[in-house]
Design an enzyme around this catalytic site. Structure first.
Site, short mmCIF file in Angstrom:
data_model
loop_
_atom_site.label_atom_id
_atom_site.label_comp_id
_atom_site.label_asym_id
_atom_site.label_seq_id
_atom_site.Cartn_x
_atom_site.Cartn_y
_atom_site.Cartn_z
N ASP A 170 7.80 -10.17 -12.80
CA ASP A 170 8.05 -8.82 -13.30
C ASP A 170 8.58 -8.91 -14.72
OD1 ASP A 170 8.34 -6.08 -13.32
OD2 ASP A 170 10.24 -6.07 -12.25
N ASP A 218 2.94 -4.32 -15.62
CA ASP A 218 3.94 -5.31 -16.00
C ASP A 218 4.41 -6.21 -14.85
OD1 ASP A 218 5.26 -3.27 -14.68
OD2 ASP A 218 7.09 -3.48 -15.86
N GLU A 219 3.69 -6.24 -13.74
CA GLU A 219 4.09 -7.12 -12.64
C GLU A 219 2.89 -7.54 -11.82
OE1 GLU A 219 6.36 -5.44 -9.37
OE2 GLU A 219 5.74 -3.42 -9.93
#
Length: 377
Positions: free
Chosen positions: A44, A137-138
């Site tokens: 993350d 974003d992860e």
């Protein structure tokens, strides 16, 4: 117990507990009895949108930063300096400004975030082809192939974190475990710039006294139902047979039965065959307040836009889903002339659909809202 130095990347087997690397003296040491065996990671990016803005503007690097809309909008995300002051995602902007009056407020730049997110993901895929993005974003990474190539998965993850920091200019946090549930939990344990490990040996004990909302899929509404049943801690869920779990929570009860025991059979996979992308939320309390529901629609639009951009999709048909207090499900849609993944477009359309429904039924109250996008051809 093996140890990994996140600075020099030295892996030392069978070490006694230590706070510093024996090779370089760095305090950035990860130790765990299963460090050599675990291959499933969740990664993350830390306060991603805010981190990108700070990277691009050094003058705000040491200031609290809030990403979000105007005075009547909501917080999309906030850096850790702002979070210390109590600012949280989805918080009304006026409240965030009250809590953190010195914060720098920046409107989201989704094109820039998507470009940076894709750059980060390219480093994930350079390490392993088994990458399952969850958002811009992860992602989950399965490093079984890395291990089969006689590389140490934990060391390669630490190397990856260094590469992202050096090449992209942002930090990531790594959670390493043996399944998705625990890997995702682990990635939150040592933020920012963290590296945490959860193994088989400690999974049950670790989860036992944690709040039920730590479990994937247990949102505010489900947690509230559990609390009404006297269930607030994960260990309390283990007292219920699987059939009882299904009776109480439907199909999710089967998965919940596994999750409260630290079990998760889901595999890492990238699915690009989706016919639609959607997000919905059950409200804490039923409401007929248009302003409150509009704020929820804005959050959902941002979430769906992020997912569309994660999978590089654009759609033409936007649907607003509403569930009334009486559990009637309503679906209102609009088809656009062109394709889009822009959050402002999704919000604008869904907001109009919501307003039109209110004009038809001004006294109606709702318990669930959702937004979906289809028509990717």
């Amino acid at each position: 117990m093996s140890s990994l130095c996140r600075t020099c990347l030295t892996v030392t087997p069978d070490t006694t507990p230590t706070h510093r690397c024996g090779a370089c003296g760095s305090p950035r040491v990860v130790q765990h009895g299963e460090l050599d065996d675990l291959t499933l990671a969740h990664i993350d990016c830390d306060a991603f949108y805010a981190a990108v803005e700070k990277r691009d503007d050094p003058s705000i690097r040491h200031k609290p930063v809030i990403i979000g809309g105007g005075q009547r909008g909501v917080v999309t995300t906030a850096c850790y300096l702002a979070r210390i002051q109590g600012v949280r995602s989805a918080m009304p902007m006026y409240r965030a400004k009250q809590l953190c009056p010195k914060a720098v407020i920046i409107k989201p730049n989704m094109a820039k975030y998507r470009e940076t997110g894709m750059e980060v993901r390219s480093f994930f895929r350079a390490l392993t082809p088994d990458v399952e993005p969850l958002s811009i974003d992860e992602a989950f990474l399965d490093l079984a192939a890395v291990q089969a190539a006689n590389k140490h998965p934990a060391r390669e993850l630490a190397r990856l974190a260094q590469t992202v920091q050096d090449q992209v200019g942002i930090s990531i946090s790594v959670g390493l475990s043996f399944n998705k549930l625990l890997a995702k939990i682990a990635s939150d344990l040592d933020k920012p710039d963290g590296f945490a490990v959860l193994g088989r040996a400690e999974a049950l004990d670790f989860l036992a006294d944690k709040p039920v909302k730590l479990i994937w899929g247990v949102g505010p509404a489900t947690a509230k139902r559990m609390s009404a049943l006297g269930i607030t801690r994960i260990a309390q869920l283990r007292a219920f047979p699987k059939d009882d779990m299904v009776n109480m929570f439907g199909r999710f009860g089967e998965r919940l039965y596994q999750f409260c025991r630290g079990e998760d059979s889901r595999r890492v996979r990238e699915d690009r065959g989706s016919k639609s992308v959607s997000s919905e939320t059950t409200l804490m309390t039923d409401t007929g307040d248009l302003a409150e529901l509009t704020a929820v629609v804005e959050r959902l639009a941002n979430r769906v836009a992020e997912r569309l951009q994660t999978y590089e999709l654009e759609g033409k048909r936007i649907t607003l889903k509403l569930k009334t207090t009486d559990f009637d499900i309503l679906s209102r849609s609009q088809t656009l002339d062109g394709h889009t993944a822009e959050p402002r477009v999704l919000f604008s359309v869904a907001q109009r659909l919501l307003a039109a429904e209110f004009a038809r039924e001004p006294l109606q109250t709702y318990r669930l809202l959702g937004i979906g996008v289809a028509g990717f051809d």
